[in-house]
Write a protein that holds these residues in place. Sequence first.
Motif, PDB file in Angstrom:
ATOM      1  N   GLU A 215      49.567  52.001  35.482  1.00 18.02           N
ATOM      2  CA  GLU A 215      49.980  52.310  36.848  1.00 18.02           C
ATOM      3  C   GLU A 215      50.380  51.068  37.634  1.00 18.02           C
ATOM      4  N   LEU A 216      50.075  49.887  37.107  1.00 19.80           N
ATOM      5  CA  LEU A 216      50.402  48.657  37.816  1.00 19.80           C
ATOM      6  C   LEU A 216      51.908  48.396  37.786  1.00 19.80           C
ATOM      7  N   PRO A 217      52.471  47.806  38.863  1.00 20.19           N
ATOM      8  CA  PRO A 217      53.885  47.401  38.840  1.00 20.19           C
ATOM      9  C   PRO A 217      54.112  46.374  37.741  1.00 20.19           C
ATOM     10  N   SER A 218      55.281  46.386  37.140  1.00 16.92           N
ATOM     11  CA  SER A 218      55.570  45.425  36.074  1.00 16.92           C
ATOM     12  C   SER A 218      55.749  44.018  36.620  1.00 16.92           C
ATOM     13  N   ASP A 219      56.185  43.895  37.876  1.00 18.74           N
ATOM     14  CA  ASP A 219      56.414  42.601  38.500  1.00 18.74           C
ATOM     15  C   ASP A 219      55.240  42.245  39.405  1.00 18.74           C
ATOM     16  N   THR A 221      54.975  40.228  41.741  1.00 16.76           N
ATOM     17  CA  THR A 221      55.332  40.020  43.156  1.00 16.76           C
ATOM     18  C   THR A 221      55.201  41.305  43.959  1.00 16.76           C
ATOM     19  N   ASN A 222      55.142  42.432  43.257  1.00 16.62           N
ATOM     20  CA  ASN A 222      54.973  43.724  43.929  1.00 16.62           C
ATOM     21  C   ASN A 222      53.520  44.199  43.933  1.00 16.62           C
ATOM     22  N   PHE A 223      52.607  43.336  43.467  1.00 19.01           N
ATOM     23  CA  PHE A 223      51.193  43.708  43.409  1.00 19.01           C
ATOM     24  C   PHE A 223      50.594  43.774  44.813  1.00 19.01           C
ATOM     25  N   SER A 224      49.713  44.734  44.979  1.00 19.01           N
ATOM     26  CA  SER A 224      48.859  44.756  46.165  1.00 19.01           C
ATOM     27  C   SER A 224      47.566  44.023  45.828  1.00 19.01           C
ATOM     28  N   LYS A 225      46.719  43.828  46.817  1.00 17.77           N
ATOM     29  CA  LYS A 225      45.434  43.181  46.575  1.00 17.77           C
ATOM     30  C   LYS A 225      44.616  43.987  45.571  1.00 17.77           C
ATOM     31  N   VAL A 256      51.828  31.617  34.976  1.00 16.38           N
ATOM     32  CA  VAL A 256      50.450  31.776  35.445  1.00 16.38           C
ATOM     33  C   VAL A 256      50.380  31.890  36.964  1.00 16.38           C
ATOM     34  N   LEU A 257      51.164  31.070  37.641  1.00 16.14           N
ATOM     35  CA  LEU A 257      51.113  31.033  39.103  1.00 16.14           C
ATOM     36  C   LEU A 257      51.320  32.408  39.752  1.00 16.14           C
ATOM     37  N   PRO A 258      52.228  33.248  39.232  1.00 18.99           N
ATOM     38  CA  PRO A 258      52.375  34.586  39.839  1.00 18.99           C
ATOM     39  C   PRO A 258      51.104  35.427  39.771  1.00 18.99           C
ATOM     40  N   TYR A 259      50.184  35.064  38.860  1.00 17.45           N
ATOM     41  CA  TYR A 259      48.935  35.817  38.703  1.00 17.45           C
ATOM     42  C   TYR A 259      47.730  35.018  39.192  1.00 17.45           C
ATOM     43  N   GLU A 260      47.956  34.054  40.060  1.00 22.99           N
ATOM     44  CA  GLU A 260      46.863  33.173  40.482  1.00 22.99           C
ATOM     45  C   GLU A 260      45.685  33.940  41.060  1.00 22.99           C
ATOM     46  N   ASN A 261      45.941  35.107  41.646  1.00 24.08           N
ATOM     47  CA  ASN A 261      44.853  35.871  42.284  1.00 24.08           C
ATOM     48  C   ASN A 261      43.865  36.473  41.292  1.00 24.08           C
TER      49      ASN A 261
END
Length: 315
Positions: A215-219, A221-225, A256-261
């Motif tokens: 169900e997660l967005p593929s990108d 940058t479109n992730f919510s918290k 990696v940086l796009p997934y830093e959270n």
Amino acid sequence: MVNNKLLQNLSQNLLKILDDDEYYDITIEVGNDPHVNIFRAHKVILYYRSPYLRSILSTNKKKDDEVLTHIKLPNILPEIFQIILRYIYSGTLSLNLNEYETSDIIKILIAANELNLQELIILLQSFLIEYRSDWIELNLNEVYQTIFENNSFLELQKYCDHLISIRPDNIFKSLGLSSTPEKLLVKLIQNDNLQMSAIHVWEYVVKWGHAQNPELPSDPTNFSKEDFNTLKNSLQRCIPFINFYNLTSEEFSDNVLPYENILPNELYKDILRSYLKPNNQPIKKLEPNIIKGVENVYEINPKNIDSKIITSQHA
């Protein structure tokens, strides 16, 4: 030789008892709708051959001699139970093991475990390891998920761990994203013999996390918290075994940086500090490149933040 003949005769006589349609005193409902079969059997044989069935029969003693005992085994396929039931009566399987598909042997093994048929469990494990090792390696994610659900298949567990230790690359390449159990993935990425770059391991782990949460967005940058938290929870056991310090600054920035959270704060800060340090050198070695027209050989390493710069003076 004589004893073998006597045992064969006894086995055949017991199978005739199984086929008897007059003196049975128990019925067994096997499978789930729409695939349900009713088997007739004899309590005294089931009682002494299967500890699991013994426990059921001990608590379901019939009070009226005219009423048949009836039990249900919904987790076993009817065609598999028929094989198991013939083994319970005769001590043999209906076919030579070489004639069974490996997937069916796995199903028989699972059913034997449910009914606590220890001799059959030992026999099937030994056969799989000796004669179906290639199949196990190609289908290790499926096998691994099955055998590690409980501790009854210790020999197969040891064998799978051995395969992982000696051929982790082959196994890693054969894994299916959605079907690979977390325990197997963690065991592979922490293996010192895994000949795979840190960036490829990271990319696979992220893809695996997405496959577990379609169900997660593929990108990212479109992730919510909440999306980051979901992925973080899925990957929390894998992240400690990824060597982020072996990544180039470009790999870290792009992948990696796009997934830093999803990274633990202390780990993320420490990785950043390592890239900001002067004279930072990557752990993995690169072959030097030779620049034509230059007398000296310089190590051109785009993976280092502070790679050496060739100035006009050098030229």
